[in-house]
Design an enzyme around this catalytic site. Structure first.
Site, PDB file in Angstrom:
ATOM      1  CD1 TRP A 542     -59.303 -79.081 -47.760  1.00 51.46           C
ATOM      2  CD2 TRP A 542     -59.361 -81.292 -47.655  1.00 51.46           C
ATOM      3  NE1 TRP A 542     -58.855 -79.564 -48.966  1.00 51.46           N
ATOM      4  CE2 TRP A 542     -58.879 -80.923 -48.912  1.00 51.46           C
ATOM      5  CE3 TRP A 542     -59.487 -82.645 -47.351  1.00 51.46           C
ATOM      6  CZ2 TRP A 542     -58.523 -81.853 -49.888  1.00 51.46           C
ATOM      7  CZ3 TRP A 542     -59.126 -83.560 -48.315  1.00 51.46           C
ATOM      8  CH2 TRP A 542     -58.656 -83.159 -49.580  1.00 51.46           C
ATOM      9  CG  HIS A 543     -64.020 -80.324 -41.920  1.00 47.45           C
ATOM     10  ND1 HIS A 543     -63.887 -80.451 -40.556  1.00 47.45           N
ATOM     11  CD2 HIS A 543     -63.234 -81.300 -42.464  1.00 47.45           C
ATOM     12  CE1 HIS A 543     -63.061 -81.464 -40.288  1.00 47.45           C
ATOM     13  NE2 HIS A 543     -62.660 -81.983 -41.427  1.00 47.45           N
TER      14      HIS A 543
END
Length: 607
Positions: A542-543
């Site tokens: 999720w980065h």
């Protein structure tokens, strides 16, 4: 008209006459289905489980639904995106200027699924136009989620808090003293030291035993070795988000509108519309939840600006929808070209994550990621423990898998036998394992990147995104090295009490290969080759970053190249991810740039 004159600041986020509390937080252990657990893992989010108590939401008189907004508004600064960078940026600028903050989602306050960690996965699993976590699948066949709520990703993530490295700060050309002040400004509101109990301690000691040194104890700093990081969950298990930073705002100088979807940034080419003049941003068109169109304009000061803070997906998307992007691509969607900028949407990257599921007969604490091993081989090792699950997700996986293959015109590998095997695997886990524990690795950087393209001219449609996981061989090597470090930790003396001796490392690898952790096809060698294992079982952490990168789309002051009056201040500007988790650095950036913008705004006045 004076700045902000059209604003109406009359109501609070919640009706004070209502008898129900703003937050309804329960107590007790958080139980979740394995389908939802997989969904969380795929999003790179790991749960922090603890006792939760009722908390009162901030009484933000300046936060309203966009349906209450006037049709025409005027402000010094218009910020699009009330997320991890947008909230601290808006709060800072409001101290000396009028600020309009537009957020396409709702408030995190009063929503127990967000604030109460006991209902956390319900938020991530929710589907629909109003869900705070918007789900999508990248063109790589990997499950993804993007935030759609005030506070952004900090309102739906696992809350790990850590600074960027000094080398990252130097490469970004940031002033270190102001960086440190900006981190500290955020930390006063929302950063805490987590408890570290048996499972987390065993992994920590295992990392130290296998050579991930030195032991750095608790620190926000990003340095080689093994450390305990911070969290945005307080001692009562209550989530604090970037929206809490709006407590720093001047209420008389800021207006926040929720469910306000920005459709387009407006540009002019100067007096008389001379074709040689640079485009200048002067306004924003946004639409409220009822479909009513509103227009927000900058007041007359030439130092006023529109600032995009919509994230790594939203910011490049809105630039394109506004006419800034690759001309050939914009024309195909019927968008008038303001500036042919080929680099908008390029450099999209997401740190690949791979993991092992570790069954154990011993009871363990329920924990999110607290301990991190920052290796010199190019990966980060992290862990979560005590997660409960069920097998109800199998049908949804099969449906999503077939839909993805149909969309991408790939041949289906999901035979009836394979489906039956997957369901049987999950059922055996449900019956045999008291809780789900994982150890994961995340690749530094990464070097691999892809692109973002519009799906349509509708701002509500998530764009096509391809991250090209492991396109660069160095990223794949780092994944393999990370997985080898995990295996060494599993075999360490420090971790031995949690190791199920009846389950070999190979059986743990086989388990992940046979679970639907993504929508990518499996190869025969993925259970025997760590290289193929990394490729076939890759997940997001999720980065996301890229799409509006410094030096390519914006300058080092985050002004969009080729136009005036427009900046992008969020993770889309990053060339690589800042360490083990970017949220602290994105918050810092909002505060940092707010300070710099105000300093330059009043520079002439001082002299």
């Amino acid at each position: 008209m004076k700045a902000g004159e059209a604003r109406t600041i009359t109501t609070t986020v919640e009706d004070p006459n209502q008898q129900r509390p703003r937050l309804v937080l329960g107590e007790g252990r958080y139980i979740m289905g394995f389908r939802k657990f997989i969904g969380v893992v795929l999003a790179g989010i790991f749960l922090f489980h603890t006792l939760c108590h009722s908390e009162k939401a901030p009484n933000y008189s300046f936060v309203q639904e966009a349906t209450l907004a006037p049709r025409i508004l005027y402000y010094d600064y218009i910020i699009i995106g009330g997320g991890t960078s947008g909230c601290p940026l808006a709060a800072t600028l409001s101290r000396n200027a009028s600020v309009l903050l537009l957020e396409r989602g709702g408030t995190p306050y009063g929503n127990p699924n967000i604030t109460n960690i006991g209902h956390y996965v319900a938020t991530l699993s929710e589907r629909g136009p109003d869900s705070p976590a918007e789900q999508f699948v990248s063109d790589d066949g990997v499950y993804n989620t993007r935030a759609r709520v005030l506070g952004g990703g900090s309102a739906i993530n696992a809350g790990f808090y850590t600074h960027a490295s000094r080398s990252f700060i130097k490469e970004a050309h940031w002033k270190e003293s102001l960086v440190n002040e900006s981190y500290a400004w955020a930390e006063k509101k929302l950063a805490f030291r987590p408890p570290v109990l048996q499972w987390q301690s065993a992994v920590r000691e295992g990392l130290i035993e296998v050579g991930v040194l030195p032991d750095n104890g608790f620190t926000y700093d990003h340095i080689y070795g093994t450390k305990i990081g911070g969290t945005i969950f307080d001692s009562n298990g209550h989530r604090h988000t970037a929206a809490d930073l709006l407590e720093y705002a001047d209420p008389s100088n800021i207006q926040v509108y929720l469910h306000a979807t920005a459709h387009k940034i407006l540009f002019t080419r100067g007096p008389g519309g001379r074709r040689w003049a640079r485009p200048r941003a002067y306004g924003v068109i946004f639409v409220d939840e009822s479909g009513l169109v509103h227009k927000a304009y900058l007041t007359g000061n030439p130092k006023n600006e529109i600032i995009l803070a919509a994230g790594a997906i939203g910011s490049p998307q809105l630039l394109m929808l506004s006419g800034i992007g690759p001309a050939y691509h914009l024309v195909t969607h019927g968008i008038k070209v303001v500036l042919d900028q080929a680099m908008v949407g390029q450099g999209m990257a997401d740190n690949p994550m791979n993991l092992l599921f570790i069954p154990t007969a011993l009871p363990v604490e329920v924990s999110l990621i607290q301990v991190v091993g920052i290796t010199r081989l190019g990966s980060y090792i992290e862990t979560a423990s005590g997660l409960s699950f069920s097998s109800s997700w199998a049908t949804r996986y099969v449906t999503d898998y077939e839909l993805f293959l149909n969309q991408t015109e790939q041949p289906s590998t999901m035979t009836p036998e394979a489906i039956a095997d997957a369901i049987q695997t999950v059922n055996s886990l449900v019956n045999a394992t008291p809780g789900a524990n994982i150890i994961l690795e995340k690749v530094i950087g990464p070097l691999s990147s892809g692109y973002l393209k519009l799906r349509s001219s509708n701002p509500r449609d998530t764009p096509y995104v391809r991250f090209n996981y492991f396109k660069e061989p160095e990223d794949l090597k780092r994944c393999v090295d990370g997985m080898k470090t995990i295996i060494n930790v599993l075999n360490s003396r420090a971790f031995s009490k949690f190791r199920n001796q009846g389950m070999s490392v190979q059986s743990l690898i086989d388990l992940i290969v046979n679970l639907p952790v993504n929508l990518r096809p499996r190869h025969f060698s993925s259970a025997m080759s760590l290289e193929q294992f990394c490729i076939d079982t890759v997940m997001t952490i999720w980065h996301y970053h890229g799409g509006c990168q410094v030096g390519k789309v914006v300058d080092h002051d985050y002004r969009v190249l080729g136009v005036d009056g427009l900046r992008v201040i969020d993770g889309s500007t990053f060339l690589r991810s800042p360490g083990t988790n970017p949220q602290a650095t994105v918050m810092m950036l909002g505060r940092y740039m707010g300070r710099r913008i105000l300093a330059k705004r009043f520079q002439t006045r001082r002299h």
